[in-house]
Every structure is written in structure tokens, then in C-alpha cells.
Design a protein around this motif. Structure first.
Motif, PDB file in Angstrom:
ATOM      1  N   ILE A   1      -3.255   7.531 -20.387  1.00 53.26           N
ATOM      2  CA  ILE A   1      -2.643   6.714 -19.552  1.00 53.26           C
ATOM      3  C   ILE A   1      -3.424   6.273 -18.417  1.00 53.26           C
ATOM      4  O   ILE A   1      -3.857   7.358 -17.687  1.00 53.26           O
ATOM      5  CB  ILE A   1      -1.286   7.240 -19.012  1.00 53.26           C
ATOM      6  N   ILE A   2      -3.795   5.254 -18.353  1.00 51.05           N
ATOM      7  CA  ILE A   2      -4.873   4.673 -17.127  1.00 51.05           C
ATOM      8  C   ILE A   2      -4.056   3.848 -16.186  1.00 51.05           C
ATOM      9  O   ILE A   2      -3.900   2.765 -16.714  1.00 51.05           O
ATOM     10  CB  ILE A   2      -6.162   4.086 -17.611  1.00 51.05           C
ATOM     11  N   ASP A   3      -3.706   4.443 -15.040  1.00 51.42           N
ATOM     12  CA  ASP A   3      -2.851   3.804 -14.187  1.00 51.42           C
ATOM     13  C   ASP A   3      -3.111   3.873 -12.715  1.00 51.42           C
ATOM     14  O   ASP A   3      -4.223   4.684 -12.227  1.00 51.42           O
ATOM     15  CB  ASP A   3      -1.297   3.843 -14.520  1.00 51.42           C
ATOM     16  N   HIS A   4      -2.517   3.204 -11.624  1.00 48.77           N
ATOM     17  CA  HIS A   4      -2.510   3.262 -10.397  1.00 48.77           C
ATOM     18  C   HIS A   4      -1.264   3.330  -9.589  1.00 48.77           C
ATOM     19  O   HIS A   4      -1.118   3.286  -8.500  1.00 48.77           O
ATOM     20  CB  HIS A   4      -3.384   2.242  -9.687  1.00 48.77           C
ATOM     21  N   HIS A   5      -0.230   3.157 -10.497  1.00 49.29           N
ATOM     22  CA  HIS A   5       1.385   3.126  -9.956  1.00 49.29           C
ATOM     23  C   HIS A   5       1.628   4.444  -9.773  1.00 49.29           C
ATOM     24  O   HIS A   5       1.040   5.352 -10.336  1.00 49.29           O
ATOM     25  CB  HIS A   5       1.900   2.284 -10.651  1.00 49.29           C
ATOM     26  N   PRO A   6       2.689   4.793  -9.010  1.00 52.19           N
ATOM     27  CA  PRO A   6       3.454   6.011  -8.785  1.00 52.19           C
ATOM     28  C   PRO A   6       3.518   6.717 -10.386  1.00 52.19           C
ATOM     29  O   PRO A   6       3.863   6.072 -11.191  1.00 52.19           O
ATOM     30  CB  PRO A   6       4.794   6.066  -8.364  1.00 52.19           C
ATOM     31  N   ALA A   7       2.894   7.821 -10.382  1.00 50.92           N
ATOM     32  CA  ALA A   7       3.158   8.583 -11.901  1.00 50.92           C
ATOM     33  C   ALA A   7       3.380   9.901 -11.572  1.00 50.92           C
ATOM     34  O   ALA A   7       3.533  10.661 -10.885  1.00 50.92           O
ATOM     35  CB  ALA A   7       1.483   8.525 -12.248  1.00 50.92           C
ATOM     36  N   GLU A   8       3.690  10.506 -12.976  1.00 50.98           N
ATOM     37  CA  GLU A   8       4.011  11.931 -13.090  1.00 50.98           C
ATOM     38  C   GLU A   8       3.320  12.656 -14.287  1.00 50.98           C
ATOM     39  O   GLU A   8       2.830  12.078 -15.116  1.00 50.98           O
ATOM     40  CB  GLU A   8       5.448  12.118 -13.630  1.00 50.98           C
ATOM     41  N   GLU A   9       2.922  13.977 -14.046  1.00 49.59           N
ATOM     42  CA  GLU A   9       2.120  14.710 -14.841  1.00 49.59           C
ATOM     43  C   GLU A   9       3.080  14.501 -16.292  1.00 49.59           C
ATOM     44  O   GLU A   9       4.383  14.881 -16.231  1.00 49.59           O
ATOM     45  CB  GLU A   9       1.910  15.907 -14.615  1.00 49.59           C
ATOM     46  N   SER A  10       2.582  14.710 -17.252  1.00 48.85           N
ATOM     47  CA  SER A  10       3.250  14.626 -18.664  1.00 48.85           C
ATOM     48  C   SER A  10       3.790  16.117 -19.161  1.00 48.85           C
ATOM     49  O   SER A  10       4.518  16.172 -19.796  1.00 48.85           O
ATOM     50  CB  SER A  10       2.381  14.028 -19.913  1.00 48.85           C
ATOM     51  N   GLY A  11       3.114  17.246 -18.549  1.00 47.28           N
ATOM     52  CA  GLY A  11       3.496  18.441 -19.073  1.00 47.28           C
ATOM     53  C   GLY A  11       3.142  18.617 -20.437  1.00 47.28           C
ATOM     54  O   GLY A  11       3.674  19.498 -21.073  1.00 47.28           O
ATOM     55  N   ASP A  12       2.215  17.813 -21.039  1.00 43.81           N
ATOM     56  CA  ASP A  12       1.814  18.000 -22.239  1.00 43.81           C
ATOM     57  C   ASP A  12       0.250  17.557 -22.608  1.00 43.81           C
ATOM     58  O   ASP A  12      -0.164  16.525 -22.163  1.00 43.81           O
ATOM     59  CB  ASP A  12       2.559  16.857 -23.334  1.00 43.81           C
ATOM     60  N   GLU A  13      -0.448  18.534 -23.117  1.00 46.42           N
ATOM     61  CA  GLU A  13      -1.865  18.411 -23.282  1.00 46.42           C
ATOM     62  C   GLU A  13      -2.283  17.124 -24.340  1.00 46.42           C
ATOM     63  O   GLU A  13      -3.443  16.739 -24.241  1.00 46.42           O
ATOM     64  CB  GLU A  13      -2.707  19.582 -23.815  1.00 46.42           C
ATOM     65  N   TRP A  14      -1.321  16.544 -24.789  1.00 48.39           N
ATOM     66  CA  TRP A  14      -1.716  15.503 -25.682  1.00 48.39           C
ATOM     67  C   TRP A  14      -1.339  14.073 -25.151  1.00 48.39           C
ATOM     68  O   TRP A  14      -1.776  13.101 -25.820  1.00 48.39           O
ATOM     69  CB  TRP A  14      -0.567  15.619 -27.081  1.00 48.39           C
ATOM     70  N   VAL A  15      -0.659  14.360 -23.915  1.00 55.08           N
ATOM     71  CA  VAL A  15      -0.666  13.031 -23.055  1.00 55.08           C
ATOM     72  C   VAL A  15      -1.449  13.369 -21.669  1.00 55.08           C
ATOM     73  O   VAL A  15      -0.689  13.947 -20.635  1.00 55.08           O
ATOM     74  CB  VAL A  15       0.854  12.817 -22.785  1.00 55.08           C
ATOM     75  N   LEU A  16      -2.479  12.624 -21.471  1.00 56.56           N
ATOM     76  CA  LEU A  16      -3.218  12.846 -20.361  1.00 56.56           C
ATOM     77  C   LEU A  16      -3.088  11.731 -19.423  1.00 56.56           C
ATOM     78  O   LEU A  16      -3.132  10.456 -19.901  1.00 56.56           O
ATOM     79  CB  LEU A  16      -4.840  12.836 -20.758  1.00 56.56           C
ATOM     80  N   VAL A  17      -2.820  11.829 -18.133  1.00 54.13           N
ATOM     81  CA  VAL A  17      -2.506  10.882 -17.265  1.00 54.13           C
ATOM     82  C   VAL A  17      -3.631  10.863 -16.275  1.00 54.13           C
ATOM     83  O   VAL A  17      -4.047  11.786 -15.532  1.00 54.13           O
ATOM     84  CB  VAL A  17      -1.314  11.052 -16.389  1.00 54.13           C
ATOM     85  N   LEU A  18      -4.443   9.633 -16.172  1.00 55.74           N
ATOM     86  CA  LEU A  18      -5.501   9.468 -15.336  1.00 55.74           C
ATOM     87  C   LEU A  18      -4.932   8.385 -14.226  1.00 55.74           C
ATOM     88  O   LEU A  18      -5.106   7.183 -14.488  1.00 55.74           O
ATOM     89  CB  LEU A  18      -6.691   8.810 -16.037  1.00 55.74           C
ATOM     90  N   ASP A  19      -4.596   8.762 -13.138  1.00 56.87           N
ATOM     91  CA  ASP A  19      -3.961   7.984 -12.028  1.00 56.87           C
ATOM     92  C   ASP A  19      -4.194   8.536 -10.622  1.00 56.87           C
ATOM     93  O   ASP A  19      -3.888   9.716 -10.445  1.00 56.87           O
ATOM     94  CB  ASP A  19      -2.579   8.049 -12.292  1.00 56.87           C
ATOM     95  N   GLY A  20      -4.809   7.706  -9.781  1.00 57.30           N
ATOM     96  CA  GLY A  20      -5.493   8.258  -8.690  1.00 57.30           C
ATOM     97  C   GLY A  20      -4.243   8.822  -7.727  1.00 57.30           C
ATOM     98  O   GLY A  20      -4.497   9.328  -6.948  1.00 57.30           O
TER      99      GLY A  20
END
Length: 340
Positions: free
Chosen positions: A124-143
């Protein structure tokens, strides 16, 4: 001229703030490296890219599609206005693929992890408010997860550029030729401080300037940006307007695909004329709908509402919001009630 922290006549940013931004950016880059490693270690080379349909979403998609192609990935791309539940359910019926979201979905990372059930690698490549997924298979790249301001310091296209650069570097390739597209999303979203780009967005601007891919002019209102694509220069703000029109008004007529093509190859007269025809269509459809609402708008105790049915074709749902913004101060609208 270009010096560290300086573009044109703009004064350097405060050293403390620059140092802080540098640390936050480095933290994000560490996660980018993890994501690149996960992608390269994954068995599949099939990518599904889901991206937003405004300038930031289209420019980030252009960056990612270019990098994926250079690195040997086979990519299907789809433009979405929002990550609709029905679409997500269908997407996550698949297994063994790399699924990339760009310019949305950071906030619903935990939901995506539940839908995915470790069956795909998700970025997930984003810049909006975000949450960690808690799952190593879903990686969140959000500043925003690293302390950067998602409405000022970094855009989705800038984040996509950081990821694409790391991926290309892994393959021994150079990614700086995409830096101008990393800047474009921030211009489109209006991420300016005192009329100038700042944060990571400005870092990318400096890089694009050094390569002759962007140019800056000073004005009373701030900086004016110009972008070069395929050897031709465009006012960046004008280009953003065309991209937003293609992606929003032409959503159901391949407008987003044309927008991505524009980012990578530049604009020909056919695209310019098509964008102008879409603007005229938008103006006509909005004018007709305003005429209807002047005669009749539905009202309850707290809201006033209307149903455009299919009258806004080929425009996307986002244009309903644009329309509401236009009419909110008109004389037939009750200022004491919500518009729906």
C-alpha cells in the motif's frame, strides 16, 4: 541555481526541520527497502496495480508501471475512485499475486489483511492517514506512519517514486528520470507552503531540476512549476488540470489510461482536444443539473438531497463532490442543511 536546501531564490529551510525531515524520510526509506526485498523474494512476477484517478494517483501509477516494466514484472492496472468493498472482495479472490494500491487504502490496511488472508503480497503506497496492517503480507508505505505530513511533506507520487527508485536500484537500473512525475502529484494536490513545495516533495523537485526535467519561476503568489515530458515543457498546474479532467470527467471513457500515457509520453493535440471536450461536457451537465435543482431539490429536516441517476455519464462519482462544492453557496441551497 541549485544548492542544498535552495531552489531559485527560495531561502533554505531551517536546519533543525531539515534534519528532522531527513530522519523521517530515512525511516520511510528503510520500510521501502523491506518492501522491495519482499517483492523480489516473492515467487510471482504478476502485479495488480490499483490506483486513484486524480493527478496524484495517475502520476504515481505512471511511475510504478514504468518501474515494474523495467524490472520484468507483468502488470495489470485499474483506476478506482475508492477501494470499494465489492472490488476488494473480487480482487482478493486471487492467490499468489502481488497487489499494489497507490494513493489510497492506507487507512483500511487491517481490513485488507483480513481479506487477503496471507494469500498475496500486498503493498500500500499512500499519503493519507494510515494504519499498520499487523500482517507481514500487507506492507504499508505511508509517510504519515513515520511522522511526515501527508498533506504537505509527501504525496503518493513521491512515495511511489521512492519505492520505484529502490526497486530499480535493486536491479542495477537508474530511476531518477521519473523524479518529475514524483513531484507532479504534490503540485496537483496543492501541497504548498507559502507558495512552494516542501519536505520530500521538494527533495524530488531539486532532483528533477538537476536533470532538467522541471523548471521553477518565481511569482508574487509563490513558485510556478514547469515539467518536461518527452522533450516538451508544460506548465505543471495546467497539466494537473488536464489529468484531473481525464481521470474524473473521463473516468468511464478510458480517461485514466490516457492520463497515465500523458505522464509518460507527453500530450498531443488529440489528448488536449479530448480534455477540452470533457470540460465542456462537464460544464454542460452541471449547468443542466443546476437548472433542475433550482426547480426541485428534496429536503428533510437536516439534509437536502438529489439523485443525478445516469445524467453525469461518463463522469466518475468524485464529480458529484465537485458539483456539490460548486452549488453549496447558490441561492437555492439551504445553508442550514447538509447536501447529499
Amino acid at each position: 541555481f541549485i544548492e542544498e536546501g535552495v531552489v531559485g531564490n527560495r531561502k533554505p529551510v531551517n536546519d533543525h526541520n531539515q534534519s528532522r525531515l531527513g530522519r523521517l524520510k530515512e525511516n520511510l526509506l528503510s520500510s521501502v527497502d523491506v518492501a522491495v526485498g519482499a517483492m523480489e523474494d516473492y515467487d510471482s512476477r504478476d502485479v495488480v496495480l490499483l490506483h486513484h484517478n486524480d493527478t496524484d494517483g495517475l502520476s504515481s501509477a505512471a511511475v510504478l508501471l514504468s518501474a515494474f516494466a523495467e524490472c520484468g514484472y507483468a502488470t495489470e492496472s485499474y483506476s478506482l475512485e475508492k477501494p470499494y468493498p465489492q472490488v476488494l472482495e473480487k480482487i482478493f479472490q486471487s492467490q499468489g499475486r502481488i497487489i499494489v494500491f497507490s494513493d489510497f487504502a492506507g487507512k483500511i490496511a487491517p481490513l485488507i489483511a483480513k481479506l487477503n488472508r496471507k494469500r498475496n503480497l500486498v503493498l500500500i503506497i499512500d499519503h493519507h492517514p494510515a494504519e499498520e496492517s499487523g500482517d507481514e503480507w500487507v506492507l504499508v508505505l505511508d509517510g504519515m506512519l513515520f511522522g511526515l505530513k501527508g498533506d504537505l511533506d509527501i504525496s503518493a507520487s513521491a512515495t511511489a517514486y521512492l519505492f520505484a527508485g529502490a526497486l530499480l536500484e535493486y536491479h542495477g537500473l537508474e530511476g531518477s528520470s521519473l523524479s518529475h512525475l514524483g513531484v507532479l502529484g504534490a503540485v496537483g494536490d496543492g501541497f504548498l507552503l507559502d507558495g512552494s513545495l516542501t519536505g520530500v516533495n521538494r527533495d524530488l523537485l531539486t532532483e528533477a531540476l538537476s536533470l532538467g526535467l522541471m523548471r521553477v519561476e518565481e511569482s508574487e503568489q509563490g513558485e510556478r512549476y514547469f515539467i518536461t515530458i518527452s522533450g516538451r515543457e508544460y506548465p505543471a498546474l495546467e497539466l494537473c488540470g488536464i489529468l484531473d479532467t481525464l481521470g474524473g470527467v473521463g473516468y468511464y471513457e478510458n480517461g485514466p489510461e490516457m492520463g497515465i500515457d500523458l505522464c509518460l509520453k507527453g500530450m498531443d493535440e488529440r489528448v488536449r482536444e479530448y480534455a477540452e471536450s470533457l470540460r465542456e461536457k462537464q460544464e454542460s451537465l452541471f449547468s443542466e443539473e443546476i437548472g433542475r435543482l433550482r426547480k426541485q431539490i428534496n429536503r428533510t429536516e437536516h439534509i437536502q438531497w438529489f439523485d443525478v441517476e445516469d445524467r453525469f455519464q461518463p463522469m466518475g462519482v468524485k464529480m458529484i463532490g465537485v458539483f456539490c462544492t460548486i452549488i453549496k453557496d447558490m441561492d437555492f441551497v439551504d445553508k442550514e442543511k447538509y447536501i447529499a
